[in-house]
Write a protein that holds these residues in place. Structure first.
Motif, PDB file in Angstrom:
ATOM      1  N   UNK A 170      11.605   8.687   0.806  1.00 55.16           N
ATOM      2  CA  UNK A 170      12.801   9.202   1.459  1.00 55.16           C
ATOM      3  C   UNK A 170      12.460  10.288   2.471  1.00 55.16           C
ATOM      4  N   UNK A 171      11.539  11.178   2.069  1.00 54.92           N
ATOM      5  CA  UNK A 171      11.137  12.249   2.993  1.00 54.92           C
ATOM      6  C   UNK A 171      10.435  11.689   4.212  1.00 54.92           C
ATOM      7  N   UNK A 172       9.578  10.685   4.003  1.00 59.73           N
ATOM      8  CA  UNK A 172       8.831  10.107   5.122  1.00 59.73           C
ATOM      9  C   UNK A 172       9.735   9.395   6.112  1.00 59.73           C
ATOM     10  N   UNK A 173      10.706   8.691   5.588  1.00 56.34           N
ATOM     11  CA  UNK A 173      11.475   7.806   6.460  1.00 56.34           C
ATOM     12  C   UNK A 173      12.882   8.309   6.751  1.00 56.34           C
ATOM     13  N   UNK A 174      13.314   9.362   6.086  1.00 61.85           N
ATOM     14  CA  UNK A 174      14.677   9.855   6.291  1.00 61.85           C
ATOM     15  C   UNK A 174      15.723   8.850   5.864  1.00 61.85           C
ATOM     16  N   UNK A 175      15.368   8.080   4.822  1.00 59.93           N
ATOM     17  CA  UNK A 175      16.235   7.003   4.366  1.00 59.93           C
ATOM     18  C   UNK A 175      17.265   7.557   3.368  1.00 59.93           C
ATOM     19  N   UNK A 177       0.834  -1.201   0.000  1.00 60.25           N
ATOM     20  CA  UNK A 177       0.000   0.000   0.000  1.00 60.25           C
ATOM     21  C   UNK A 177       0.872   1.255   0.000  1.00 60.25           C
ATOM     22  N   UNK A 178       1.969   1.194   0.781  1.00 59.17           N
ATOM     23  CA  UNK A 178       2.804   2.385   0.932  1.00 59.17           C
ATOM     24  C   UNK A 178       3.525   2.760  -0.368  1.00 59.17           C
ATOM     25  N   UNK A 198      11.370  -4.064   5.363  1.00 61.92           N
ATOM     26  CA  UNK A 198      12.021  -4.161   6.669  1.00 61.92           C
ATOM     27  C   UNK A 198      12.656  -2.851   7.085  1.00 61.92           C
ATOM     28  N   UNK A 199      12.163  -1.738   6.553  1.00 63.19           N
ATOM     29  CA  UNK A 199      12.653  -0.408   6.932  1.00 63.19           C
ATOM     30  C   UNK A 199      14.157  -0.259   6.862  1.00 63.19           C
ATOM     31  N   UNK A 200      14.754  -0.438   5.703  1.00 63.31           N
ATOM     32  CA  UNK A 200      16.206  -0.263   5.616  1.00 63.31           C
ATOM     33  C   UNK A 200      16.556   1.217   5.774  1.00 63.31           C
ATOM     34  N   UNK A 201      17.782   1.502   6.206  1.00 60.29           N
ATOM     35  CA  UNK A 201      18.204   2.895   6.333  1.00 60.29           C
ATOM     36  C   UNK A 201      18.901   3.366   5.066  1.00 60.29           C
ATOM     37  N   UNK A 202      19.239   2.394   4.224  1.00 63.56           N
ATOM     38  CA  UNK A 202      19.826   2.746   2.924  1.00 63.56           C
ATOM     39  C   UNK A 202      19.142   1.914   1.844  1.00 63.56           C
ATOM     40  N   UNK A 203      18.720   2.590   0.793  1.00 64.88           N
ATOM     41  CA  UNK A 203      18.135   1.879  -0.337  1.00 64.88           C
ATOM     42  C   UNK A 203      19.087   2.031  -1.517  1.00 64.88           C
ATOM     43  N   UNK A 204      19.551   0.906  -2.047  1.00 64.46           N
ATOM     44  CA  UNK A 204      20.374   0.963  -3.250  1.00 64.46           C
ATOM     45  C   UNK A 204      19.455   0.690  -4.430  1.00 64.46           C
ATOM     46  N   UNK A 205      19.340   1.669  -5.318  1.00 62.61           N
ATOM     47  CA  UNK A 205      18.468   1.514  -6.469  1.00 62.61           C
ATOM     48  C   UNK A 205      19.345   1.435  -7.709  1.00 62.61           C
ATOM     49  N   UNK A 206      19.444   0.230  -8.270  1.00 61.47           N
ATOM     50  CA  UNK A 206      20.318   0.017  -9.426  1.00 61.47           C
ATOM     51  C   UNK A 206      19.504   0.178 -10.700  1.00 61.47           C
ATOM     52  N   UNK A 207      19.637   1.307 -11.363  1.00 63.66           N
ATOM     53  CA  UNK A 207      18.885   1.614 -12.577  1.00 63.66           C
ATOM     54  C   UNK A 207      17.383   1.336 -12.382  1.00 63.66           C
ATOM     55  N   UNK A 208      16.753   1.955 -11.402  1.00 62.73           N
ATOM     56  CA  UNK A 208      15.384   1.556 -11.062  1.00 62.73           C
ATOM     57  C   UNK A 208      14.364   1.907 -12.135  1.00 62.73           C
ATOM     58  N   UNK A 214       9.139   9.928  -8.157  1.00 65.49           N
ATOM     59  CA  UNK A 214       8.346  10.652  -7.153  1.00 65.49           C
ATOM     60  C   UNK A 214       8.150   9.809  -5.913  1.00 65.49           C
ATOM     61  N   UNK A 215       7.832   8.527  -6.159  1.00 66.59           N
ATOM     62  CA  UNK A 215       7.600   7.612  -5.049  1.00 66.59           C
ATOM     63  C   UNK A 215       8.846   7.496  -4.176  1.00 66.59           C
TER      64      UNK A 215
END
Lengths: 333, 329
Positions: free
Chosen positions: A212-217, A148-149, A182-192, A206-207
């Protein structure tokens, strides 16, 4: 909570090589950069410059015959302790709790990133069960919440569907949901966004920004698309043939590129002000195979400002070329 | 999904009919008929059969009628569940085949279990550690297994078993139980005799299966979903067993249909050497004697079993692979 002085992830002098019968390929050759909490680091480069291998090295999931030969990858954990991921064994409990737990990963292939014979839900719930102490029922609820999120409609139904039943955009959203479950603190996005059409690309970006703004990730965004970087990143690392050739704040890089490679890259994107039907400048030549790495500066055979007798002999070190930025080029002593 | 099942079912019926025509034709292809080979075997044993006797026998067996009429009569009997008389044995075909068919299935299943139990783990290991020392050893041994003819292996196993272990090799029962009615003791006796035929029959299949599993899994291991599973933090063992192995197993489900006829027709010589009371040797004898009822029934049964097996594996495949179930590739 936001502590910009201390990096969340600090990569130092990372070297990852592939040992094949034909010889050793240095996919990543001494890369160093930092990722700060709540910020986005863009890693830019052409195909084959070692961007993806860098991401895989951080999670220690480089496929054989690849191996990290040198360097440090220091992760600051939620409790403030630091661990060097390079020192962990590739299948150890510690690194497995980092994968998916501290660091989430999304790939460019939403089509094949899900198992074709398991539902999306099975793959999310599995990750939740692995990283948190919850029962199956609760894990399923969290899975639905994760879907949903990321803006998937009717998540309680979608969770039991297979990835091939979803559209490309939804599939990439589901992929993000798995990585975020699992609420990671770092998201690695490889050519997303590479495999998506332009409208969907914008939605996915946008998503990512919203999350990022919501979770400070923190996000480490790997891409060859400079437009995406300009829009998303706070800091930029430009890679060429496994090396970092320039790094700095996004505005500095885009408005005042130092390294000839960065300049050439920026010149090759069409601008809205450019004369129509004007041929875009291209970088001459093609990327050498990392196996046939040129002597001296790796970029000198394609560089317009190459200094004969210097660039093809010595390798320029990465050094400061201004406030908070670095480049590896002899033009900046 | 219903359309898929119905289409498969219709195709299955059509195939069975085609098989019945083919098996009838194949049995009629060699020159002569049962009576000619009967005369030949009688004269070989010294007694002669007169022209009149031969014609009477032909008339009695319906062999004088046109071939289409013979086929129609045969099919008519078949549909009533009457498989005719086994000419050489003078007993109904169903009697002669009955027990042998059951035993054939038992041996086949044992051979299949042996094959899968050995081949799948080895195939998985070879794919996960390709070009490792153990992979080369398995490949080497596997190809030897593939290259040795089954009957030769049977002879060697029998010799070794007899000479060094004094084992009563060959056959499926000890002499005490061979003619005895079914009982728990007889089943236990059968279980003790099963391993050797199962291993001998399963060896070449094992080698093949290792190769297939290895290449299937090598393909799957390169797919991105394996890396995403790893990136979720699963242990290496669970990553491999739960995802690529699961996907690599799918093609095996579709081969279940061919296993039974493969074991039956591929095992005739082995069964003769090991003197197994299975369908294989019976088919060979019936074909030599041109006993069209017996041979025809066996060939037809094998065909029907293949069709049923294929139908079942189609259903199974639909069950294990959602891409087929939900009608998308």
């Amino acid at each position: 909570m936001r502590n910009d002085t201390r990096p969340l992830l600090s990569v130092r002098n990372l070297r990852t090589s592939f040992f094949q019968d034909e010889g050793t390929t240095k996919a990543v050759d001494g890369a160093s950069f930092d990722v700060f909490p709540g910020k986005t680091l863009g890693i830019v480069g052409e195909s084959g410059c070692g961007k993806s291998v860098t991401a895989q090295s951080i999670l220690r999931i480089v496929d054989r015959p690849g191996r990290i030969v040198d360097g440090e990858i220091v992760l600051t954990r939620a409790d403030g302790s630091e661990i060097d991921l390079v020192k962990l064994k590739a299948n150890s409990r510690e690194i497995r709790s980092v994968r998916g737990g501290d660091i989430g990963l999304i790939f460019q292939e939403p089509m094949t990133s899900f198992s074709p014979v398991h539902t999306v839900g099975e793959q999310i719930i599995e990750a939740v069960l692995l990283h948190s102490e919850v029962g199956k029922k609760e894990a399923r609820l969290r899975g639905i919440e994760a879907l949903r999120s990321v803006g998937i409609p009717k998540p309680e139904r979608r969770i039991d569907e297979y990835s091939f039943e979803l559209s490309g955009g939804l599939r990439q959203r589901a992929m993000i949901a798995v990585a975020l479950s699992c609420n990671p603190r770092l998201l690695i996005a490889d050519e997303p966004t590479t495999a998506l059409d332009v409208t969907t690309q914008a939605q996915i970006l946008d998503l990512l920004r919203k999350i990022q703004q919501e979770r400070g990730m923190a996000i480490m965004l790997i891409t060859h698309n400079l437009g995406v970087v300009a829009e998303m990143a706070d800091d930029v690392v430009v890679m060429y043939l496994g090396k970092v050739v320039e790094q700095g704040k996004v505005d500095d890089i885009f408005h005042d590129p130092k390294h000839p490679y960065t300049k050439a890259l920026l010149q090759s994107i069409p601008s809205i002000d450019s004369t129509p039907r004007l041929k875009l400048p291209t970088i001459s030549g093609s990327i050498p195979h990392p196996f046939n790495r040129p002597k001296g500066c790796p970029f000198h055979p394609r560089c317009v400002s190459a200094i004969a007798g210097r660039c093809d002999v010595e390798e320029p070190p990465l050094q400061a070329v201004g406030e908070g930025r670095k480049a590896s080029c002899f033009l900046y002593p | 999904m219903v359309a898929y099942v119905v289409r498969r079912l219709l195709l299955a019926v059509l195939t069975v009919w085609a098989i019945s025509v083919l098996s009838f034709m194949i049995i009629h292809l060699p020159p002569g008929d049962y009576v000619t080979s009967y005369i030949a075997s009688m004269s070989a044993s010294g007694s002669a059969v007169s022209e009149g006797e031969a014609n009477a026998l032909r008339e009695q067996l319906g062999l004088d009628k046109p071939i289409t009429v013979q086929y129609a009569k045969w099919m008519g009997l078949m549909l009533q569940g009457n498989f005719g008389m086994a000419m050489e044995w003078g007993r109904p075909v169903s009697d002669v085949i009955g027990d042998r068919l059951t035993l054939t299935m038992v041996i086949s299943v044992a051979a299949i279990i042996f094959t899968w139990a050995l081949a799948l783990p080895i195939g998985i290991y070879s794919a996960v550690y390709p070009y490792s020392f153990a992979d080369y050893v398995f490949t080497f041994v596997g190809f030897i297994g593939l290259a040795i003819p089954g009957f030769l292996l049977a002879l060697v196993v029998m010799y070794v078993g007899f000479a060094y272990f004094g084992a009563n090799v060959g056959g499926l029962f000890s002499p005490d139980f061979a003619e005895a009615p079914w009982s728990l003791a007889k089943i236990w006796d059968l279980t003790k005799h099963l391993p050797i035929p199962a291993v001998v029959l399963g060896v070449s299949g094992t080698a093949q299966l290792i190769r297939i599993m290895r290449s299937n899994l090598l393909d799957e291991l390169r797919k991105p979903y394996v890396m995403t599973a790893r990136a979720r933090g699963l242990s290496e063992y669970r990553v491999i067993m739960r995802y690529p192995v699961r996907v690599a197993l799918n093609p095996f489900v579709s081969t279940i249909g061919y296993l039974l006829p493969y074991v039956v027709s591929g095992s005739i010589i082995v069964s003769l050497v090991l003197s197994l009371p299975t369908v294989g040797p019976l088919l060979l004898k019936a074909l030599i004697a041109q006993d069209m009822f017996l041979a025809g029934t066996i060939v037809l049964l094998l065909g029907v079993m293949t069709v049923i097996g294929t139908f079942i594996s189609d259903l199974l495949l639909m069950w294990v692979d959602p891409r087929i179930r939900l009608g998308r590739q």
